[in-house]
Enzyme design. Structure first.
Site, PDB file in Angstrom:
ATOM      1  N   LYS A  53       0.826  -1.205   0.000  1.00 26.23           N
ATOM      2  CA  LYS A  53       0.000   0.000   0.000  1.00 26.23           C
ATOM      3  C   LYS A  53       0.863   1.260   0.000  1.00 26.23           C
ATOM      4  CE  LYS A  53      -3.846  -2.380   2.194  1.00 26.23           C
ATOM      5  NZ  LYS A  53      -4.541  -2.762   3.430  1.00 26.23           N
ATOM      6  N   GLN A  97      -4.202  -1.223   9.704  1.00 25.30           N
ATOM      7  CA  GLN A  97      -4.240  -2.572   9.131  1.00 25.30           C
ATOM      8  C   GLN A  97      -4.867  -3.551  10.125  1.00 25.30           C
ATOM      9  OE1 GLN A  97      -3.256  -3.330   5.893  1.00 25.30           O
ATOM     10  NE2 GLN A  97      -4.157  -5.338   6.314  1.00 25.30           N
ATOM     11  N   ASP A 120     -10.585   3.675   4.134  1.00 24.65           N
ATOM     12  CA  ASP A 120     -11.012   2.272   4.042  1.00 24.65           C
ATOM     13  C   ASP A 120     -12.529   2.175   3.919  1.00 24.65           C
ATOM     14  OD1 ASP A 120      -9.154   0.251   3.877  1.00 24.65           O
ATOM     15  OD2 ASP A 120      -8.762   0.183   6.031  1.00 24.65           O
TER      16      ASP A 120
END
Ligand code: NDP
Length: 291
Positions: A53, A97, A120
């Site tokens: 990412k 994460q 997200d």
């Protein structure tokens, strides 16, 4: 009939090119979209994902920071860091994460991220906006699937979409995004009885279970579009999906492979959401993808 293979890598590349062009325009105005990625502990898969990412961000000219904490981090310490990032003007997207160590409450952590920086798309405010058909940050994996469908010219309106899996990050938002585009949506899950009776009626079948070969040829209507979100390993330790690719490709009209299917789209939509956040914060119109 043999299905057309949906090439996630090349679609992702195409979208990333569009994002890179937008980032360049922003940089010309001295705005650099920035993503902060928080990794707690030393889960190897998580480490791989966060590395991909942050690298993808840099490749597109965005700013990215990886913030690493040891496994024994307390929830309070993590919330303090998120609060700091919520107020950091160089950061437009915050990603923690998952999964997190057991002493940390994931819901509390997601709630602490400013909805304006929730790239997200997991914050309840953004989920509520998605459910009510408002523009917001959509969760990256199902959003990536929507973009793939658009790229192959599949219009969900009036189609029967069957989603296998109902997680908060994939299955549920996938169904909602398809419903928003006027599909008729059926959710299946581990308690569904006679899975085949539902999947066999799907014009579009999206599978997000995490079990190899859960969908086989007999589950699929001839001509259906089959999207395989799953990530598993086969007997040789190689990455594979939830769908028996070889069997299903004989009767589907389109199918995504694993790897090189949905996977590359997930990170791409994270980059897209980060760009979108930077534009939102500076009240600039986003003139790339719509969904
Ligand atoms: P979860 O484990 O959170 O959810 C799995 C879902 O599958 C649950 O809703 C579960 O039902 C359902 N399920 C389990 N067994 C069956 C069965 N036999 N028949 C029907 N439904 C079943 O997983 P995620 O949604 O997080 O991920 C799903 C898969 O997608 C995983 O392999 C994951 O690695 C992959 N993934 C891939 C991404 C990518 O970028 N390609 C991104 C995110 C995930 P119930 O709710 O009843 O337990």
């Amino acid at each position: 009939m043999s299905a057309k293979i949906i090439d996630g890598t090349s679609i992702a590349q195409e979208v990333r090119q569009e994002i890179a062009e937008e980032v360049k325009k922003l940089r010309d105005q001295n705005i650099v979209p920035g993503l902060a990625v928080i990794l707690v502990g030393n889960n190897q898969a998580s480490r791989r994902y966060v590395t991909m990412k942050t690298k993808a961000c840099k490749d597109l000219g965005m700013h990215s920071v990886l913030i690493e904490f040891p496994e024994e981090l307390t929830q309070e310490e993590l919330l303090l860091k998120i609060e700091e990032l919520n107020h950091d003007d160089a950061i437009h997207g915050i990603l923690v994460q998952l999964p997190l160590p057991s002493q940390i409450d994931e819901i509390a952590v997601i709630d602490a991220i400013s909805p304006e920086k929730d790239v997200d798309g997991f914050h309840p405010i953004n989920i509520g906006k998605m459910m009510t058909g408002q523009d917001t940050f959509y969760p990256c994996t199902p959003y990536g699937v929507m973009v793939m469908l658009e790229k192959i010219g599949f219009n969900p309106e009036g189609k029967h979409a069957v989603i296998v899996g109902r997680s908060n990050i994939v299955g549920k938002p996938q169904g909602q995004l398809l419903l928003n585009q006027n599909a008729t949506v059926t959710y299946c899950h581990s308690k569904t009885q006679d899975l085949e009776a539902f999947t066999k009626n799907a014009d579009l079948l999206v599978v997000a279970v995490g079990k190899r070969n859960v969908i086989r040829r007999e589950h699929v209507k001839p001509g259906a579009v089959v999207i395989d979100v799953g990530m598993n390993t086969d007997d040789n330790g190689k990455l594979c999906g939830d769908v028996d690719f070889e069997g299903v490709k004989e009767i589907a009209s389109y199918i995504t492979p694993v790897p090189k299917g949905v996977g590359p789209m997930t990170i791409t939509m994270l980059l897209f959401n980060t760009l979108k956040s930077a534009k939102n914060i500076y009240s600039l119109k986003l003139d790339t993808l719509t969904c």
